[in-house]
Design a protein around this motif. Structure first.
Motif, PDB file in Angstrom:
ATOM      1  N   GLU A  12       0.827  -1.202   0.000  1.00  0.00           N
ATOM      2  CA  GLU A  12       0.000   0.000   0.000  1.00  0.00           C
ATOM      3  C   GLU A  12       0.862   1.253   0.000  1.00  0.00           C
ATOM      4  O   GLU A  12       0.550   2.231  -0.686  1.00  0.00           O
ATOM      5  CB  GLU A  12      -0.939  -0.014   1.211  1.00  0.00           C
ATOM      6  N   ARG A  31      -5.657   3.002  -2.353  1.00  0.00           N
ATOM      7  CA  ARG A  31      -6.371   2.421  -3.494  1.00  0.00           C
ATOM      8  C   ARG A  31      -5.991   0.950  -3.646  1.00  0.00           C
ATOM      9  O   ARG A  31      -4.818   0.602  -3.541  1.00  0.00           O
ATOM     10  CB  ARG A  31      -6.019   3.161  -4.778  1.00  0.00           C
ATOM     11  N   GLY A  32      -6.972   0.121  -3.896  1.00  0.00           N
ATOM     12  CA  GLY A  32      -6.715  -1.304  -4.141  1.00  0.00           C
ATOM     13  C   GLY A  32      -6.070  -1.993  -2.963  1.00  0.00           C
ATOM     14  O   GLY A  32      -5.128  -2.764  -3.137  1.00  0.00           O
ATOM     15  N   LYS A  34      -6.294  -4.500   0.574  1.00  0.00           N
ATOM     16  CA  LYS A  34      -6.595  -5.924   0.681  1.00  0.00           C
ATOM     17  C   LYS A  34      -8.019  -6.190   0.177  1.00  0.00           C
ATOM     18  O   LYS A  34      -8.948  -5.473   0.516  1.00  0.00           O
ATOM     19  CB  LYS A  34      -6.473  -6.370   2.134  1.00  0.00           C
ATOM     20  N   GLY A  35      -8.154  -7.200  -0.655  1.00  0.00           N
ATOM     21  CA  GLY A  35      -9.443  -7.493  -1.262  1.00  0.00           C
ATOM     22  C   GLY A  35      -9.750  -6.554  -2.414  1.00  0.00           C
ATOM     23  O   GLY A  35     -10.879  -6.469  -2.868  1.00  0.00           O
ATOM     24  N   ASN A  36      -8.742  -5.813  -2.865  1.00  0.00           N
ATOM     25  CA  ASN A  36      -8.853  -4.857  -3.967  1.00  0.00           C
ATOM     26  C   ASN A  36      -9.922  -3.797  -3.708  1.00  0.00           C
ATOM     27  O   ASN A  36     -10.619  -3.354  -4.611  1.00  0.00           O
ATOM     28  CB  ASN A  36      -9.116  -5.578  -5.288  1.00  0.00           C
ATOM     29  N   LYS A  37     -10.062  -3.411  -2.444  1.00  0.00           N
ATOM     30  CA  LYS A  37     -11.020  -2.372  -2.065  1.00  0.00           C
ATOM     31  C   LYS A  37     -10.271  -1.132  -1.616  1.00  0.00           C
ATOM     32  O   LYS A  37      -9.215  -1.220  -0.998  1.00  0.00           O
ATOM     33  CB  LYS A  37     -11.915  -2.865  -0.929  1.00  0.00           C
ATOM     34  N   ASP A  38     -10.827   0.009  -1.931  1.00  0.00           N
ATOM     35  CA  ASP A  38     -10.233   1.261  -1.470  1.00  0.00           C
ATOM     36  C   ASP A  38     -10.615   1.488  -0.015  1.00  0.00           C
ATOM     37  O   ASP A  38     -11.671   1.050   0.447  1.00  0.00           O
ATOM     38  CB  ASP A  38     -10.741   2.437  -2.301  1.00  0.00           C
ATOM     39  N   ARG A  39      -9.722   2.160   0.709  1.00  0.00           N
ATOM     40  CA  ARG A  39     -10.006   2.505   2.090  1.00  0.00           C
ATOM     41  C   ARG A  39      -9.273   3.793   2.443  1.00  0.00           C
ATOM     42  O   ARG A  39      -8.446   4.282   1.679  1.00  0.00           O
ATOM     43  CB  ARG A  39      -9.624   1.379   3.048  1.00  0.00           C
TER      44      ARG A  39
END
Length: 94
Positions: A12, A31-32, A34-39
């Motif tokens: 990250e 961006r992208g 874990k699990g290809n999710k933004d946070r």
């Protein structure tokens, strides 16, 4: 400092862009993750000050921590080596 204070994974940190640092809201957009999710993660005051000094010194344009030769994102292996060397210089065994 960014890795530990914001609780980021090595990959990250390598993929952070300059535009991902939101100093007005004191957040870092990951961006992208874990699990290809933004946070989002919190951006601490001391981390922001260090990042501002870093930005003034190195003037990154796209990637926050670019590879000096290719200007592509820094590889995770390179960042792991930086952490390992810093740990060894600090005398941390565990």
């Amino acid at each position: 400092m960014t890795t530990s204070s914001a609780g980021l994974r090595v990959s990250e940190v390598c993929n952070l862009k300059v535009s991902d640092i939101d100093s007005s809201n004191m957040q870092i957009h990951i961006r992208g993750a874990k699990g290809n999710k933004d946070r989002y993660s919190l951006l601490g005051n001391s981390n922001l000050l260090i990042l501002r000094e870093y930005f003034k010194l190195y003037r990154p344009t796209d990637w926050l921590f670019p590879n000096e030769l290719t200007l592509a994102p820094l590889s995770t292996r390179t960042l792991q080596a930086v952490f390992r060397d810093a740990r060894n210089r600090a005398g941390i065994i565990k």
